[in-house]
Design an enzyme around this catalytic site. Structure first.
Site, PDB file in Angstrom:
ATOM      1  N   SER A 127      30.502   6.740 102.889  1.00 12.31           N
ATOM      2  CA  SER A 127      30.661   5.598 101.989  1.00 12.31           C
ATOM      3  C   SER A 127      29.472   4.650 102.167  1.00 12.31           C
ATOM      4  O   SER A 127      28.327   5.056 101.980  1.00 12.31           O
ATOM      5  CB  SER A 127      32.009   4.921 102.263  1.00 12.31           C
ATOM      6  OG  SER A 127      32.382   4.081 101.212  1.00 12.31           O
ATOM      7  N   HIS A 176      39.069   9.360  99.054  1.00 12.25           N
ATOM      8  CA  HIS A 176      37.855   8.794  99.635  1.00 12.25           C
ATOM      9  C   HIS A 176      37.771   9.046 101.142  1.00 12.25           C
ATOM     10  O   HIS A 176      36.680   9.244 101.680  1.00 12.25           O
ATOM     11  CB  HIS A 176      37.800   7.293  99.345  1.00 12.25           C
ATOM     12  CG  HIS A 176      36.507   6.650  99.715  1.00 12.25           C
ATOM     13  ND1 HIS A 176      35.305   6.999  99.135  1.00 12.25           N
ATOM     14  CD2 HIS A 176      36.205   5.685 100.632  1.00 12.25           C
ATOM     15  CE1 HIS A 176      34.328   6.267  99.649  1.00 12.25           C
ATOM     16  NE2 HIS A 176      34.846   5.474 100.563  1.00 12.25           N
TER      17      HIS A 176
END
Length: 250
Positions: free
Chosen positions: A96, A231
């Protein structure tokens, strides 16, 4: 035999005598080095795992958070060059926000005498956008940040509702999201090392098709690995992900 931990201001890990490569891991927004605390147990002895500890969280809570990507990447690069005195080849992994930080550190490490960068591995984020593609954004409000966190990490977002914990962890999350909102490199630097992009097949922050955008930052080719999940796919698929990364390093 117990192998002692390696611990500096910026870097955490477990020493691996005789290692042939070092994997440096960069955490997500609001995250810390603890995100990778057990990766060393999943890698072969030829790989040493080091995690970056950003300021403003956990045992660095009293320090101010970085306010720009340039400030953060410069400080981490300096730490890597001075706190790791040997010339063990380096590969960088970021998840990320950590993907963008790892890319910026890779840019700075390339060409440093006596240091060998072998690969950039990114996860859960498209490649950086330059200003004409996406202008810098205002820093999001706390409510906007928390709405985003609940989408990205529905299983772990409850911690931000805890009245005692929220004042401790919100400042680093706020700083990291603000840093990312402003981060736009003036141009894309094409690295002279291969890039590997990983992601979850249901990641709301980075569609599978967006992983291929990292081909724009390398002259040495991109490979893509997709896992099942959102995610934070890397939590349930940790063993498989670490094994996949290790296969590229030894």
């Amino acid at each position: 035999m117990t192998v002692p931990d390696s611990r500096t201001r910026w870097l955490r890990g477990v020493r691996a005598p005789g290692a042939k490569a070092r994997l440096v891991c960069f955490p997500h927004a609001g995250g810390g080095a603890v995100s990778f605390h057990d990766w060393a147990t999943l890698t072969p002895p030829e790989i040493e795992v080091v995690s970056v500890q950003y300021p403003g969280r956990q045992d660095r809570l009293a320090e101010p958070c970085a306010t720009t990507m340039e400030e953060l990447a410069d400080a981490i690069t300096t730490a890597l060059l001075h706190e790791l005195a040997d010339d063990l080849p380096l590969a960088l992994f970021g998840h990320s926000m950590g993907s963008a930080v790892a890319y910026e550190v890779a840019r700075r490490l390339e060409g440093v005498p006596g240091r060998t960068l072998t690969r950039l591995i990114v996860s859960g984020r498209p490649r950086p956008r330059v200003p004409h593609e996406q202008p810098p954004c205002p820093a999001p409000t706390d409510s906007e940040i928390l709405d985003r966190v609940r989408i990205l990490d529905p299983d772990g977002a409850d911690v931000y509702d805890h009245p005692d914990l929220r004042p401790l962890i919100m400042p680093s999350l706020r700083a990291d999201f603000g840093l990312l909102a402003a981060y736009r490199p003036t141009r894309l630097h094409r690295l002279g090392v291969p890039v590997t992009a990983c992601g979850g097949d249901r990641d709301p922050a980075c569609a599978v098709a967006d992983l291929s955008s990292w081909s724009d930052v390398t002259t040495e080719g991109l490979d893509v690995r997709v896992f099942e999940g959102n995610h934070f796919y890397l939590n349930p698929w940790k063993r498989e992900l670490v094994g996949f990364i290790a296969s590229h390093l030894v």
